[in-house]
Design an enzyme around this catalytic site. Structure first.
Site, mmCIF file in Angstrom:
data_model
loop_
_atom_site.group_PDB
_atom_site.id
_atom_site.type_symbol
_atom_site.label_atom_id
_atom_site.label_comp_id
_atom_site.label_asym_id
_atom_site.label_seq_id
_atom_site.Cartn_x
_atom_site.Cartn_y
_atom_site.Cartn_z
ATOM 1 N N HIS A 138 -15.686 -41.695 23.073
ATOM 2 C CA HIS A 138 -15.755 -42.805 24.039
ATOM 3 C C HIS A 138 -17.162 -43.420 24.041
ATOM 4 C CE1 HIS A 138 -14.812 -44.389 28.299
ATOM 5 N NE2 HIS A 138 -16.112 -44.561 28.183
ATOM 6 N N GLU A 139 -18.185 -42.581 24.123
ATOM 7 C CA GLU A 139 -19.560 -43.087 24.180
ATOM 8 C C GLU A 139 -19.966 -43.758 22.864
ATOM 9 O OE1 GLU A 139 -20.692 -43.342 27.031
ATOM 10 O OE2 GLU A 139 -19.316 -41.940 27.961
ATOM 11 N N HIS A 142 -18.551 -47.145 22.715
ATOM 12 C CA HIS A 142 -19.402 -48.115 23.425
ATOM 13 C C HIS A 142 -20.531 -48.592 22.506
ATOM 14 C CE1 HIS A 142 -17.630 -48.134 27.329
ATOM 15 N NE2 HIS A 142 -18.043 -46.941 27.722
ATOM 16 N N HIS A 148 -14.611 -50.859 28.087
ATOM 17 C CA HIS A 148 -13.510 -50.055 28.622
ATOM 18 C C HIS A 148 -12.175 -50.795 28.490
ATOM 19 C CE1 HIS A 148 -16.665 -47.836 31.180
ATOM 20 N NE2 HIS A 148 -16.285 -47.067 30.192
HETATM 21 ZN ZN LIG Z 1 -17.443 -45.682 29.293
#
Ligand SMILES: [Zn+2]
EC number: 3.4.24.-
Length: 396
Positions: A138-139, A142, A148
């Site tokens: 997830h990071e 980004h 998101h």
């Molecule tokens: Zn996030």
């Protein structure tokens, strides 16, 4: 003077945008969210794609357990995309990974640098409170440029968001859409009650427990490939919705439940069931985590249910044993893949007192696949019954 600096900044942005042809952020921003009473911050800033799709990184401190998870997350992304990772503290465009201090799990959105022609700078990724490989994917997503999932500009077609918190507002198009369908089960989605009970509910409440899941989905990796333009010059004849893997053009990236170089094989040691008629048959199937190279930290046991050609397969759950009911079904759960798009995450079940536990799942897929996933070695089991009917599935 401040206005002048902003004006110059805006002109630089305008030219760099035109130069790159990329989706770019047009504002500085700070996101804050609250999860498990730990503050998570996510910074957005002017960023570019990583130059040549190479993410340079280095570790600022030591924590062997977290480092192992970071390396697994890196390997997972590298095995499914053309993104390459290079440990290099001196690279001009790099991410500093901090595993101590700040009880946080956060990253900047977008790679460091002001433009494609100036991919220079360092961003910090804080991973001390990232508790799964998926959280670290997830990071990194980004840092690769993804927002998101619940802030996609089209999210109101799929969710009813009543929270007014700043960080839950819809984000610009570009890297958030156009690269694949909205997905409740995306690794980039927060759980529905993150900002208060019922403030980010899905329109289809069967998906409520699915939001916040931290398995990495087929579409999570597909979207990165699309955004970075990762494709192989020669396309293989991938089956069942797979596509030639930009990580290794001699094999395919397969939707969950399909295996082999061309996605035409089933999992070894899987369960293969035959729905012989329209009378319900019942079965209990055990499952648990076991280590698997290249995984996202979950181990999945697959069940394939085959019925008569052109029939509808119906499945209904009768019991969950040692399946842990959490927001996002983050430990273990059951996913009956009945959605028309077999590549997208179907509603996940981990609670017996919440939808979609009591549903009769109707699927036109033959076979229909059930995924039993877990990240705990605690033995779990699911009991369900199944049959086929000649009714046609009404697609909603
Ligand atoms: Zn996030």
């Amino acid at each position: 003077m401040v206005r002048l600096i902003h004006l110059i900044g805006a002109i630089i942005l305008l030219f760099s945008y035109a130069y790159c042809g990329l989706s770019r952020l047009n504002e500085h921003d700070i996101e804050e969210s609250y999860s498990h009473k730990r503050v998570k911050r996510q910074f957005e800033r002017l960023g570019t794609k990583w130059s040549y799709g190479v993410v340079n990184y280095y570790y600022a401190d030591k924590n062997n357990e977290i480092k192992e998870m970071v390396e697994s997350a890196i390997a997972y992304i590298a095995n499914h995309t053309c993104i390459r990772f290079n440990e290099d503290q001196n690279a001009v465009q790099r991410v500093q990974i901090r595993m101590q201090q700040n009880w946080l799990c956060q990253s900047t959105v977008g790679a460091p640098g002001m433009s494609m022609s100036k991919p220079i700078g360092e961003l910090s990724m804080l991973v001390q409170s990232c508790d799964t490989i998926g959280s670290i994917v997830h990071e990194f997503s980004h840092s690769l440029g993804r927002f998101h999932e619940h802030t996609r500009p089209d999210r109101d077609n799929f969710m009813k968001v009543t929270t007014t918190v700043h960080e839950a507002r819809p984000r610009p198009s570009g890297m958030t859409t156009m690269y694949g369908p909205f997905e409740h089960g995306s690794v980039m989605m927060y759980h529905a009650d993150t900002y208060g009970p019922g403030t980010m509910d899905p329109l289809d409440m069967d998906y409520k427990q699915t939001m916040g899941n931290r398995r990495v989905t087929f579409y999570d990796m597909y979207k990165i490939n699309q955004y970075y333009g990762c494709w192989c010059s020669k396309q293989l004849e991938c089956k069942n919705g797979g596509y030639t893997s930009p990580s290794d053009c001699s094999r395919c990236n397969c939707p969950k439940g399909f295996f082999g170089n061309l996605c035409d094989e089933r999992q070894q040691d899987s369960y293969e069931l035959m729905a012989v008629n329209n009378l319900w048959q019942s079965i209990t199937i055990p499952f648990a985590y076991k280590p698997e190279p290249g995984s996202d930290g979950f181990y999945s046991t697959f069940v394939y249910i085959t019925g008569k050609a052109n029939s509808t397969i119906e499945i209904t759950l009768e019991g969950l044993q040692d399946v842990i009911c959490t927001a996002g079904c983050t430990v273990n759960g059951v996913e009956i893949k009945f959605k028309e798009d077999s590549k997208i995450t179907s509603p996940v079940v981990c609670c017996t007192d919440k939808p979609p536990y009591k549903n009769v799942f109707k699927s036109s897929h033959n076979p229909t696949i059930i995924e039993l996933y877990s990240r705990t070695t605690l033995p779990s089991a699911v009991t369900f019954k199944y049959r086929f009917t000649n009714d046609k599935v009404v697609l909603g």
